[in-house]
Scaffold this motif. Structure first.
Motif, short mmCIF file in Angstrom:
data_model
loop_
_atom_site.label_atom_id
_atom_site.label_comp_id
_atom_site.label_asym_id
_atom_site.label_seq_id
_atom_site.Cartn_x
_atom_site.Cartn_y
_atom_site.Cartn_z
N ILE A 1 0.84 -1.20 0.00
CA ILE A 1 0.00 0.00 0.00
C ILE A 1 0.87 1.25 0.00
O ILE A 1 0.62 2.21 -0.75
CB ILE A 1 -0.96 -0.01 1.21
CG1 ILE A 1 -1.99 -1.14 1.06
CG2 ILE A 1 -1.66 1.33 1.36
CD1 ILE A 1 -2.92 -1.28 2.25
N PHE A 2 1.91 1.25 0.82
CA PHE A 2 2.80 2.40 0.87
C PHE A 2 3.49 2.61 -0.48
O PHE A 2 3.62 3.74 -0.96
CB PHE A 2 3.84 2.22 1.96
CG PHE A 2 3.24 2.11 3.34
CD1 PHE A 2 1.98 2.60 3.60
CD2 PHE A 2 3.94 1.51 4.37
CE1 PHE A 2 1.41 2.50 4.85
CE2 PHE A 2 3.39 1.41 5.63
CZ PHE A 2 2.13 1.90 5.87
N ASN B 1 -8.21 2.39 -4.79
CA ASN B 1 -9.29 1.41 -4.74
C ASN B 1 -8.90 0.11 -5.42
O ASN B 1 -9.24 -0.99 -4.95
CB ASN B 1 -10.55 1.99 -5.39
CG ASN B 1 -11.12 3.15 -4.59
OD1 ASN B 1 -10.94 3.21 -3.37
ND2 ASN B 1 -11.79 4.07 -5.26
N ASP B 2 -8.19 0.19 -6.53
CA ASP B 2 -7.75 -1.02 -7.21
C ASP B 2 -6.79 -1.81 -6.34
O ASP B 2 -6.87 -3.04 -6.27
CB ASP B 2 -7.07 -0.65 -8.54
CG ASP B 2 -8.05 0.00 -9.52
OD1 ASP B 2 -9.28 -0.17 -9.31
OD2 ASP B 2 -7.61 0.67 -10.46
N LEU C 1 -5.75 -6.48 -2.88
CA LEU C 1 -5.27 -7.02 -1.61
C LEU C 1 -6.39 -7.74 -0.85
O LEU C 1 -6.13 -8.74 -0.18
CB LEU C 1 -4.70 -5.89 -0.75
CG LEU C 1 -3.38 -5.29 -1.21
CD1 LEU C 1 -2.98 -4.12 -0.33
CD2 LEU C 1 -2.28 -6.34 -1.21
N SER C 2 -7.60 -7.25 -0.93
CA SER C 2 -8.72 -7.91 -0.28
C SER C 2 -8.94 -9.30 -0.86
O SER C 2 -9.16 -10.27 -0.12
CB SER C 2 -9.99 -7.07 -0.42
OG SER C 2 -9.83 -5.81 0.19
N SER D 1 -4.85 1.98 4.66
CA SER D 1 -4.87 2.85 3.49
C SER D 1 -5.30 4.27 3.87
O SER D 1 -4.69 5.25 3.45
CB SER D 1 -5.80 2.27 2.42
OG SER D 1 -5.86 3.09 1.29
N GLU D 2 -6.37 4.35 4.66
CA GLU D 2 -6.85 5.66 5.06
C GLU D 2 -5.81 6.38 5.93
O GLU D 2 -5.57 7.58 5.76
CB GLU D 2 -8.17 5.53 5.82
CG GLU D 2 -9.33 5.11 4.94
CD GLU D 2 -10.61 4.94 5.74
OE1 GLU D 2 -10.54 5.11 6.97
OE2 GLU D 2 -11.66 4.65 5.14
#
Length: 1428
Positions: free
Chosen positions: A785-786, A796-797, A802-803, A865-866
């Motif tokens: 993510i970083f 979002n992608d 990752l989900s 992420s947030e």
């Protein structure tokens, strides 16, 4: 929690509550006014009241408190109070004084009948065995202590020391040193209280045998009957006597006559022999203890030694029952009056034949117990033989209990151990009540046997239930539940209560026998269950507790059913399989009907814990299979490894079995996700000795347990509550399931439950492993993510990818464990029998755990992420703010430097506000308040439905805001004709979730789309579609709103930091300004003077060297003299000639100064030289600055040591002198960022170089320049050409000898005498004419040389004649004389002084200037005339 009493009337209630909690401060009599109520620490309140001097209305004597409570209690409550006081090691009242002092007190024997003592004596007769008997009926030594007269020692404190020995851990008797003990006694004077000491069989025992200690309160002379009673019923009487009166002396004599043994503790005054008791009472010496000079501890030690000498064989043994007999003879009332005696007679009648043995008695008198089925004839015969006895017993029980208060704390159980030896097979009231139930059960089901007496039994049992007597639900010895009997009893109970007050909850205590179940229920709720004595009694009992009114709303019930199982997992005579089956049956029924299950984990070792643990697990499994599972509460009595292991396993089993989302939830637990709790309670064990103190934390632990239980009951309040009839129906249904063996795990199966618990542990291990694995995966996902955010990849992608990856990872691990689990199940024979049930349970747990972990991982990914986005925004803001601040600080620093204005804080705050606002405007913030979007969406939809007239569907609005786990479903009720249209609609018109920005537009779109359809669509479809889409949109809007709320949180965080940033901004400016000012001061005070000194210090010598190279006359004194003489001739100026003659130094210095000025005026290298030196020194300073130690950016450093370092480097490495005087003092002792300071320093150096370079390029003021030089060139040159300071003693001509340290002086030209000013004081005046001797006067036509014989007169001067050229100088002087005569007025005034004018020869007038100069040059070598 127990609130501190606020008034005196609260003391009895608080005393009873604390006593039931076995609190060591139960007798504390302090009250705490309402304004001090927040202080819940009772000890602190005691201290406060003790210090504040409150009067007797605020605090009473603890003995008065105990006495008043005993006086106000019925016999059954008194018995319970006595038992609990003994557990707390408190003395128990035996004889209560009467309120009227003229009337004798009352001996209370009944309360003491319930006190059981356990000890291990040192007697050889008992062979060290433990004995457990009734203390009221057991023969033992009785030591009575009384007081006569006044003395200062506390008798009760001495007795406490006797009971405790060297260690003081209990206060059996209240004494004056206790809080409130110093208050005057109002009720308790004349009180006789008893305490016991029982040995443990250890060396540290104080007495080898159990003893009773009686203590008479007050002066015995005022309570003669009590004194007589103690003398007759005591083994030894200990009299504490002081200064005695006549009456008291007679009482001592009477005591000696009545008592079998008398001991005197004499505190009387030793000076008065008539006052000593030993003087008028004949006693052995060893029976008298003089104690006037002894302390309480010393008296106790000596009294203990005296008693040990008498024990155990020298004292008679007595019982308290015998004391009651003597009391009656003394007209002292005894509590066991006619009613009690009548009841005792009835009991004895019932118990006839008990002497033959409890087993035979039970067979004859209680034949139905243990028999599940009998032939009708045998049953009928047994019933007829026992009908009258049963009726009589029932009447007596009814009369006793109805005479008691209807109070939960005044429990009504007759203690069976009052009648039998505890070591015998257990037999008590519950046995007779069990027989009543069996009689009714068999009679009620038998033909033609419904007698009136039998039909009354349920009513009597219902009354007993309301009075607190437990009712047996199941006979554990025979595996029998009299359902008909129980139904009738609960029906009678229902009829006695209001119909609106029938809500019930069930709390069950489940655990191994002898685990103090009844004590916990007694402590928690004041309910008395049958004690677990012996190993033959097994059964399940229920007690009814009426919930106080103020608790009913929170608990959601009116009555609380308490279920306790007696004898669970006990070793009885039954075979092992039967015992296991009966235990499983009882535990299963109790668990299945409970709302809250309290499992008691008592201390056990090895395989001892497997049997009860397996029974508990089996009960939970069966309860879950039945469809109910109570809230679980663990009670741990030991902190050992076995208890911890059992607690962990039991908690894990419950977590696996409790219903999860999507399964059928228990009707007993509306919140299945509530984690079961465990409470550690280290309380008094059943085998505890009375000499062992209760753990001080026991009270707090019990209160914590009660709080946990009430919290669990409150969690049940939201679920469906059962009524009394429903409860009995529930019990019957579970019993039928148990008897029909309808559970997957049989009641005789003891291995499956244990194997399942191990399987749960395996599942727990897998869950932990999966959590660790996913935590590691999450770390790597965070890095992705970083990295994605750093590359500006679509967030979002990345989250979606990752989900999916996390879901696949969890599913993969789950599949692996399921395969392992299937293998595990098939390899274990105990689990293989119920593999289907276990597989269903475990697979459900695995699936739920996977869903839970997946959801948590998704949430963590979103959070990461947030948070990273917020962090990026935060860093971006900080970066922008730093840039803006740096720009603003530079601007302000330049302004401050140029204008020399010191900015105020208010001005800096305004500048920072501009920077802050500009930075915020550059960020994409959309802050909003946190709000619930669901309500607003629901309101919009509601208005829409009302507008369309769809009122009947408004209830469906409740679905808005709920989580949607599936797509929209089409139902038959949505359409008005042929179902094929339904399928067509499903196939061709699948609705997708709409992402509309406004709900109104969304609803309009739905209505528009429905109007375009040609088929008949009902309103319910429209409503369902709108609800579904609004719900979906609501969730999307809520997420977006939450995202904006995150921005608001970030903005709020930034706003919180604003003041800090502002302070840092002002601080940095101040530091920079200070840095700039200090750097400027250092440059101006240290560096610039050093630079100027470096430039101008060598400049003087440089000028000298240049002049020397250019002007030859400055190379030697001879050359300089010749140049002066030639200049005099050429200049033809009398004043100059005069100055030369009169002041050679001034004349020479003036000539050199003119020479230097002329040189500087004509020189073009001076500016270049200074520029060169400026560049050199600036370079050296810059090099020294750069050689200072490197300091980390942003780190503050002390400037003074570093500045001194620069100066040292300049002096040592560059050889530059630096004055460091300016560094002394506090000016430069500051801390600043050194790198920034160096930057300012270098900037200032550049400024100095530029300013001085510009100054050096301009025309210089020679006078100022010469004044600024440390070496004056004119002075230096003059000193170089003046030779020594000596002058000719005759003509005053200067010496021109160049050799240093010369001894003989030599003048270049001696001056004619006529040219010297006349001095009337001179010692010689000679003529300077040719060919004349010194001192000869000549006329004007001839000069005589004045210094012809100079050396003869002055040896350190050479003669002019020694010089071959000296005669040739006459033309020079003649020419000069001729010139002088042209200014006759001068000569007349200054030289002749009135003498006759000198006549100048004519040939002198013919001498020309060239001839004069030629004459001069003849005396100097040719090379010396090059300057001419």
């Amino acid at each position: 929690k127990i609130q501190s009493p606020q008034e005196l009337k609260d003391l009895p209630r608080v005393f009873l509550r604390r006593l039931w909690l076995l609190s060591h401060d139960a007798r504390t009599s302090c009250v705490q006014p309402e304004q001090d109520a927040p202080n819940e620490n009772f000890k602190a309140s005691e201290d406060r009241f003790g210090d504040s001097g409150q009067d007797s209305q605020s605090i009473i004597n603890p003995l008065d408190l105990v006495t008043s409570v005993f006086m106000s209690s019925n016999p059954f409550l008194q018995q319970e109070i006595a038992v609990h006081m003994m557990q707390c090691q408190f003395a128990v009242p035996l004889v209560l004084p009467n309120i009227d002092p003229e009337i004798s007190g009352k001996l209370h024997l009944w309360p003491l009948r319930g006190v059981i003592g356990k000890w291990k004596s040192h007697s050889q007769e008992t062979s060290g065995r433990f004995q457990e008997v009734h203390l009221a009926t057991t023969n033992m030594p009785n030591i009575s202590c009384v007081k006569l007269g006044y003395f200062g020692v506390s008798k009760s404190q001495v007795l406490n020391h006797v009971l405790n020995g060297h260690k003081f851990c209990r206060e059996t008797f209240v004494h004056r040193g206790m809080n409130g003990g110093q208050m005057p006694r109002r009720l308790s004077n004349g009180l006789v209280e008893v305490g016991w000491y029982v040995p443990n069989g250890k060396v540290c025992d104080i007495f080898p045998v159990p003893v009773t200690i009686s203590n008479l309160r007050g002066n015995a002379s005022a309570h003669e009957k009590c004194l007589q009673l103690l003398c007759k019923t005591s083994s030894v009487v200990v009299v504490f006597c002081g200064n005695l009166q006549e009456k008291e002396k007679q009482l001592i004599v009477t005591c000696k006559e009545m008592a079998s043994k008398l001991l005197l503790i004499d505190f009387s005054d030793t000076e008065r022999s008539d006052n000593r008791a030993a003087e008028f009472v004949e006693l052995p010496r060893e029976s008298v203890l003089p104690a006037n000079t002894l302390s309480e501890q010393e008296v106790a030690a000596k009294l203990s030694d005296m008693l040990k000498e008498l024990l155990p064989g020298s004292l008679k043994h007595v019982t308290l029952e015998a004391a009651a007999t003597f009391a009656s003879e003394l007209d002292i009332e005894v509590d066991e009056g006619p009613v009690c005696k009548k009841a005792m007679a009835a009991v004895e009648e019932v118990l006839k034949g008990f002497d033959e043995g409890p087993a035979n008695f039970q067979i004859k008198q209680l034949p139905l117990q243990g028999i599940s089925e009998q032939p009708n004839g045998l049953v009928q015969e047994s019933l007829e033989s026992r009908e009258n006895t049963q009726e009589h017993l029932s009447k007596e029980k009814e009369s006793i209990h109805i005479s008691s208060e209807r109070n939960v704390q005044s429990v009504a159980s007759e203690n069976q151990v009052s009648f039998f030896e505890p070591d015998s097979p257990s037999l008590g009231l519950e046995n007779f009540l069990r027989e009543m139930g069996l009689i009714f059960e068999l009679t009620h089901t038998g033909p033609n046997s419904r007698t009136q007496n039998v039909l009354r039994l349920p009513s009597m049992a219902a009354d007993l239930l309301l009075y607190g007597v437990p009712l047996e639900l199941m006979d554990g010895n025979a595996s029998n539940m009299p359902t008909c009997w129980l139904s009738c009893v609960f029906a009678e109970l229902k009829h006695r209560l209001p119909q609106e007050r029938l809500r019930t909850r069930v709390l069950t205590n489940l655990g191994k026998h002898n685990a103090n179940h009844q004590d916990f229920f007694s402590t928690l709720f004041g309910v008395k269950f049958p004690e677990e004595r012996g190993t033959t009694k097994r059964g399940m009992y229920i007690a009814v507790l009426e919930v106080p009114i103020h608790f009913r709303q929170d608990l959601g019930c009116d009555f609380l059913f308490l279920i306790n199982i007696v004898g669970l997992c006990s070793s009885s005579a039954d075979n092992k399989l039967n015992r296991l089956m009966y235990d499983n049956e009882m535990a299963t029924i109790a668990t299945a009907v409970s709302d809250v299950l309290m499992q008691n984990c008592c201390p056990q070792n090895g395989k001892q814990h497997e049997n009860p643990f397996g029974v508990m697990v089996n009960a939970l499994l069966c309860s879950r299979e039945y469809g109910t599972l109570p809230i679980h509460q663990l009670l741990v009595q030991d902190e050992g490894i076995h208890s911890k292991l059992q607690t962990f396993q039991m908690r894990r089993v419950y977590e696996v079995l409790k219903p999860k989302n999507g399964e059928k939830e228990s009707t007993n637990d509306n919140n299945p996700n509530t984690v079961n709790s465990a409470t550690f309670v280290k309380g008094p064990q059943p085998n505890r000795f009375f000499s062992e103190p209760v753990d001080i934390q026991y009270s707090k632990a019990i209160l914590s347990l009660k709080k946990d239980i009430f919290e669990a009951l409150k969690r049940c309040a939201a679920s469906k509550v059962s009524s009394m009839p429903e409860f009995m129906g529930h019990v019957g249904a579970v019993w039928d399931a148990v008897k029909s063996d309808s559970f997957s795990i049989g009641m005789q199966d003891g291995d499956s439950a244990l194997a399942f618990s191990l399987l749960c542990t395996e599942l727990s291990h897998w869950e932990d492993t999966l959590l660790e694995h996913m935590e590691s995966w999450l770390i790597e996902a965070s890095k992705k993510i970083f990295a994605a955010n750093a590359l500006n990849t679509e967030q979002n992608d990345m989250l979606s990818c990752l989900s999916n990856e996390a879901q696949e990872e969890i599913q993969s691990e789950g599949i692996k464990f399921k395969l392992h689990l299937e293998t595990y199940l098939m390899n274990d024979n105990s689990l293989k029998r119920n593999v289907e049930m276990f597989t269903q349970i475990l697979m459900s747990n695995i699936g739920n755990f996977q869903d839970q972990i997946t959801k948590e991982i998704f949430q963590k990914l979103e959070t990461i992420s947030e948070n990273h986005c917020s962090l990026r925004q935060m860093k971006k803001f900080e970066s922008l703010l730093q840039e803006e601040q740096e720009f603003k600080l530079l601007a302000l620093s330049e302004t401050s430097k140029s204008t020399k204005i010191l900015f105020q804080d208010a001005e800096l705050e305004e500048e920072f506000e501009v920077v802050w606002s500009k930075t915020l405007s550059n960020l994409d913030f959309r802050p909003s308040k946190a709000d619930d979007i669901t309500f607003r969406v629901r309101e919009v939809l509601k208005q829409n439905l009302i507008t369309r007239g769809l009122y009947k569907h408004l209830k469906k609005l409740d679905d808005v805001g709920k989580n949607q786990t599936s797509d929209f479903q089409i139902n038959d009720e949505h359409f008005g004709y042929r179902s094929r249209l339904k399928h067509m609609f499903e196939d061709n018109n699948k609705l997708q979730r709409t992402e509309a920005h406004y709900i109104v537009e969304l609803l309009e779109n739905v209505e528009k789309a429905l109007k375009e359809k040609s088929m008949e669509i009902r309103s319910v479809f429209e409503v369902d579609v709108k609800v579904y889409l609004c719900n979906a949109a609501c969730q999307d809007f809520q997420k977006l709103h939450d995202r904006f709320a995150k921005d608001r949180e970030l903005l709020s965080y930034l706003s919180e930091r604003k003041s800090k940033c502002q302070a840092e901004f002002i601080y940095h400016f101040r530091k920079r300004d200070q840095c700039q000012r200090i750097a400027k001061a250092f440059v101006s005070m240290v560096i610039k003077p050093t630079v100027l000194d470096y430039i101008y210090r060598p400049l003087g010598m440089h000028i000298v060297e240049e002049i020397k190279e250019k002007a030859k006359e400055c190379q030697s004194p001879r050359a300089f003299q010749i140049s002066l003489l030639e200049e005099l001739v050429k200049k033809d100026d009398f004043r100059s000639f005069k100055e030369y003659l009169m002041s050679f130094d001034n004349s020479g210095l003036k000539k050199i100064q003119e020479m230097v000025v002329a040189h500087l005026s004509e020189s073009s290298t001076l500016g270049k030289w200074r520029q060169q030196k400026l560049g050199e020194i600036i370079g050296k300073v810059a090099a020294a600055v750069n050689q200072t130690p490197e300091v980390t950016d942003g780190v503050l450093s002390d400037t003074k040591p570093l500045l001194e370092k620069i100066c040292l480097i300049l002096e040592k490495d560059a050889g530059v002198y630096v004055s460091r005087v300016a560094l002394n003092g506090p000016l430069f002792s500051i801390t600043t960022e050194w790198n920034r300071f160096l930057k300012c320093l270098m900037e200032l150096l550049a400024t100095i170089r530029m300013d001085l370079g510009q100054e050096f390029s301009q025309n210089v003021d020679i006078t100022e320049l010469l004044q600024s030089l440390s070496v004056q060139p004119q002075e230096y040159l003059f000193n170089a050409v003046r030779s020594c300071d000596n002058r000719c003693p005759l003509c005053r001509a200067p010496c021109v000898e160049e050799a240093l340290g010369h001894l003989v002086h030599k003048a270049l030209l001696h001056w004619p005498i006529c040219m010297l000013p006349f001095d009337s004081h001179s010692q010689s005046c000679v003529s300077c004419c040719d060919n004349q001797t010194p001192g000869h006067n000549s006329d004007a036509h001839g000069f005589y040389h004045a210094c012809k014989n100079l050396q003869s007169l002055y040896p350190n001067w050479s003669n002019p004649l020694d010089d071959t050229n000296s005669q040739n100088t006459s033309n020079y002087w003649r020419y000069c004389t001729l010139k002088i005569h042209k200014w006759v007025h001068f000569l007349t005034a200054d030289y002749t002084h009135g003498s006759k004018p000198v006549k100048i020869p004519e040939e002198w007038k013919k001498i020309t200037q060239q001839e004069a100069l030629g004459s001069l040059r003849e005396i100097v070598p040719t090379e010396d005339h090059s300057y001419g």
